[in-house]
Design an enzyme around this catalytic site. Sequence first.
Site, PDB file in Angstrom:
ATOM      1  N   HIS A 162     -27.744  26.558  37.393  1.00 38.01           N
ATOM      2  CA  HIS A 162     -26.684  25.674  37.886  1.00 38.01           C
ATOM      3  C   HIS A 162     -27.128  24.227  37.777  1.00 38.01           C
ATOM      4  O   HIS A 162     -28.260  23.883  38.127  1.00 38.01           O
ATOM      5  CB  HIS A 162     -26.354  26.002  39.348  1.00 38.01           C
ATOM      6  CG  HIS A 162     -25.402  25.017  39.964  1.00 38.01           C
ATOM      7  ND1 HIS A 162     -25.712  24.256  41.072  1.00 38.01           N
ATOM      8  CD2 HIS A 162     -24.135  24.658  39.618  1.00 38.01           C
ATOM      9  CE1 HIS A 162     -24.695  23.484  41.379  1.00 38.01           C
ATOM     10  NE2 HIS A 162     -23.724  23.704  40.518  1.00 38.01           N
ATOM     11  N   SER A 163     -26.258  23.382  37.248  1.00 43.61           N
ATOM     12  CA  SER A 163     -26.521  21.944  37.145  1.00 43.61           C
ATOM     13  C   SER A 163     -27.833  21.698  36.380  1.00 43.61           C
ATOM     14  O   SER A 163     -28.008  22.202  35.270  1.00 43.61           O
ATOM     15  CB  SER A 163     -26.549  21.333  38.553  1.00 43.61           C
ATOM     16  OG  SER A 163     -26.631  19.936  38.500  1.00 43.61           O
ATOM     17  N   MET A 164     -28.770  20.969  36.972  1.00 43.51           N
ATOM     18  CA  MET A 164     -30.015  20.645  36.274  1.00 43.51           C
ATOM     19  C   MET A 164     -30.895  21.870  36.069  1.00 43.51           C
ATOM     20  O   MET A 164     -31.808  21.850  35.246  1.00 43.51           O
ATOM     21  CB  MET A 164     -30.784  19.582  37.055  1.00 43.51           C
ATOM     22  CG  MET A 164     -30.090  18.236  37.129  1.00 43.51           C
ATOM     23  SD  MET A 164     -29.845  17.463  35.516  1.00 43.51           S
ATOM     24  CE  MET A 164     -31.518  16.982  35.122  1.00 43.51           C
ATOM     25  N   GLN A 189     -24.224  26.592  34.380  1.00 46.32           N
ATOM     26  CA  GLN A 189     -23.020  26.257  35.136  1.00 46.32           C
ATOM     27  C   GLN A 189     -23.022  24.771  35.472  1.00 46.32           C
ATOM     28  O   GLN A 189     -23.891  24.295  36.188  1.00 46.32           O
ATOM     29  CB  GLN A 189     -22.956  27.073  36.434  1.00 46.32           C
ATOM     30  CG  GLN A 189     -22.986  28.580  36.230  1.00 46.32           C
ATOM     31  CD  GLN A 189     -23.205  29.345  37.520  1.00 46.32           C
ATOM     32  OE1 GLN A 189     -23.914  28.884  38.414  1.00 46.32           O
ATOM     33  NE2 GLN A 189     -22.597  30.512  37.634  1.00 46.32           N
ATOM     34  N   THR A 191     -23.898  22.182  33.802  1.00 48.49           N
ATOM     35  CA  THR A 191     -25.158  21.528  33.440  1.00 48.49           C
ATOM     36  C   THR A 191     -24.896  20.352  32.504  1.00 48.49           C
ATOM     37  O   THR A 191     -24.258  20.532  31.462  1.00 48.49           O
ATOM     38  CB  THR A 191     -26.109  22.519  32.746  1.00 48.49           C
ATOM     39  OG1 THR A 191     -26.457  23.552  33.661  1.00 48.49           O
ATOM     40  CG2 THR A 191     -27.369  21.826  32.271  1.00 48.49           C
TER      41      THR A 191
END
Length: 908
Positions: A162-164, A189, A191
């Site tokens: 998720h993200s980073m 997700q 990212t």
Amino acid sequence: LFYGVLAGLVLLGVRDVLFVYEENRCSMTYMYEYPEYLKIKLPKKTTRRYPAYELYLYGEGSYAEENKNLLLTGIPVLFLPGNAGSYKQVRSLGSIALRKAEDVDFKYHFNFFSVNFNEELVALYGGSLQRQTKFVHECIKVILKLYKGREFAPTSVAIVGHSMGGLVARALLTLKNFKPELINLLITQATPHTAPVMPLDKYLTDFYTAVNNHWILKAQDLRSLTTLSVAGGFRDYQVRSGLAFLPKLSQHDSALSVVSSAVPRAWASTDHLSIVWCKELILATIRAFFDLIDENTRQITEDPRRRMSVLNHHFVRHPAKIFEENPEAFTELTGAFMWITVRTSRWTYAVYNDSDGKYFTFPLASHRKSYSHIYCENSMLDTSSWIYGCLNTNSSMCLEATDLSWRTELLPSTKIVLLKLEDYPSLSHIVIQVPPATGNKYTLACEFFRKDSRTVQLPVTHLLSFGFSSSKILLNSSGLLYNVQLQHFHQIYQAFKIYVESYCQSHKERKPSVYRLHIPWSHEDSITVAKVPSLTEISAKLHIAQPENDNSVPELNIYSSSDCQYEVILKTSLLQVLGQIIRFHAGALPVYVVANILLAYGGQLSALMSRGQCSDFSHELVRTAKPYKIEPLISIVVFLLGFNWFREIWESLSLPEVDAAVLSSQDAWFPLVSLMLFLFGTGIAYWSGVFFSTSLRLFSSLWLTLIRSTVLGKDDKLITPRRLCGVLSLCLISWTTCGAFALFLIYLQYLFKDSNCSKETSQNLCMPTVKPQSLTNSTLKATQSLSSTTVAAEALNSLRIHVTILNLFTWIVLLYLPSLIYWLKNLRYNVRLDPDPCRSTALILTCILEILMYSSTSEMKASKLLKTAAKVPLPLSVAMLAFGRLHLFKVPHFVTVSLLLHVVCCVV
């Protein structure tokens, strides 16, 4: 008024980004049993090296109890949280996967692991990204060791980031000792893959460059890894979806990027956090996981083609059928069904409590000359086959057929199939199967048509029409499908409101209409379901600009009711245009604000040199902050960089690439936007200056009211032993702890010093005059009054310069604030921030500001370098806008150069 309008436009754009989007259509995921997180013991060496990080295994109820002895037999999946994310965010994936495993009696199941990154702010501080990457590598090795000696032991793991966390997963492949076969599937997700949201330090941008360059250069070697990137759409204002698309040159056949609004069975935009728990997306992900299992190995399949087929099935085009890797090419239509021949070009059939099954056959020979396509729709959303192509006919029955249901596309309220007749020259009939329906009510409809009769072109209105003009079309025919081509819609700054109004001849109950905005060059479609008749508003804007060599046209697909007419009106939306500018370039606004303040600062020095008096910040900002001083030069350089000879000269001088040229290559830049951002920066600088000056006056009044003012003797020397000790102390703090912390301390010191100066200057300017009693007294009083006036004027000049410097310094502190927060959060693990992105800058600025806060304009007036110091801010502002838009960490460097010249003027 002008600056008020500019500030208002910025606020309108921010409002559009933060508040104007579709409602949340995601359902919450719930746990049926209490979630538990079992901490996995790591090797002592790993624990010592990464004391802040941990690895957990997710479980619920009896499943969690069974896993406490770590006798794992499932398929390992590793979840990586993002910026300030929690390892507990894995619970939505883990819980739904557990329920799915129960449905298949645990024939297959997944073990979900999660990494605790101590909720670090890695999106704003890049110094720990490499450390996180190496820790994840250690975790993968530990996870695979847990399965050693087991039957069907895995040799690789799947990762959900998720993200980073998704970027950290991609960075694993850049490690020297990492084996690519340890990862078989990567799902990210929201990212930001292409660039950081806020490039606040060099470590962050260098990390991105290393990861993306590796994935582009080693694309052929990474074909064994299948990657899916899911973006959140316009609800996610933290990471715009354009950043979540994987780099264009990397792995065309093993990487997929989609926006959640285009994902079948989800069709919903998500914000940055809800993408982790959005039930519709999580269900699509878990279904894909189970379809990826190889029955022989009981692990995720090693076949990259099958992995991509599964992901396309669940995330791009869902045929309303259960996934099959190799569906049968031909099938026999059996059963005691009635065969009915349909010879009309349009057909509708309503099913309700039919006890007998039927086959409806549509002979193609009589339609091939008049029509180019056949379109069918079915409101029964089951997963069985329903439409076939007949290859051989025996009188009125079909003996052998090909299953065309795999060409079906699932929509929110219906499933549709669109077939081009010339692509199926061997077919003699289309067959629609209607099985017996007990208690079910649904409708089917088919029609033959020519594509050009159902395709209309709608030119979009000009960007600068501001919504006063509109484009309009009326769809008079009573068909089931229309394609409205939106001509000249290809730029990210274009934003429109589309109004679709439906008119119906009768008032009977109808199925809802479905409107799909289809963007052909990326998977970012959005779908709207509307009642009939109704007036529906649709927002049309892009996440990705049209590629150079792409000639496709965006379309509004209208899946309509047969006896209704539709009117489509398109207008430019000024508010959404502003929103797009803020969405794509909000991260660059600090550069424009600081550049404007720096221009005003240079204007104050020029006024001091020419008139001997320093003007107010607001006055100098109005006089000096002119875009024609900066923007034309940058535009000329970008234009010349398009020629090879100039580019060769530029590179031979080892000059960095101009940020505007990079953005232009990404179709995310043109001069008008740059002009608007400059004006926005001017407006923000003006009102921030007013707010800062007012706040400083109020703070100084409050400070000196609460704390008794002490009168200190003025020291003419800029450098004294006491101040030298202060500088050395702050430098020591910067070197041994955190540079941002030292800057924050000297910022507070400067703020209190200016508060005292502000109060003392106000008192000097308001001194009452005493009526003279005699000529001698009058002369003496006049001399004292003149001296007092000179001192007061000098104090006012110095105060104005100090306020501007403090304003500049405030923005520097804000840019370095994430490093300070990161350091404070991890203080229990390490006193020294390593690496520190602002240590060297802090050492220099500490020395500069310790001198500047005690300086006055009288010292500068006598300097021969004042003329140089007054001229330097303009080229520095040009350089700042040329090289700082994509590298915010460079902004303090340009400010430091200007302040260093100020110090030299005070000394020389």
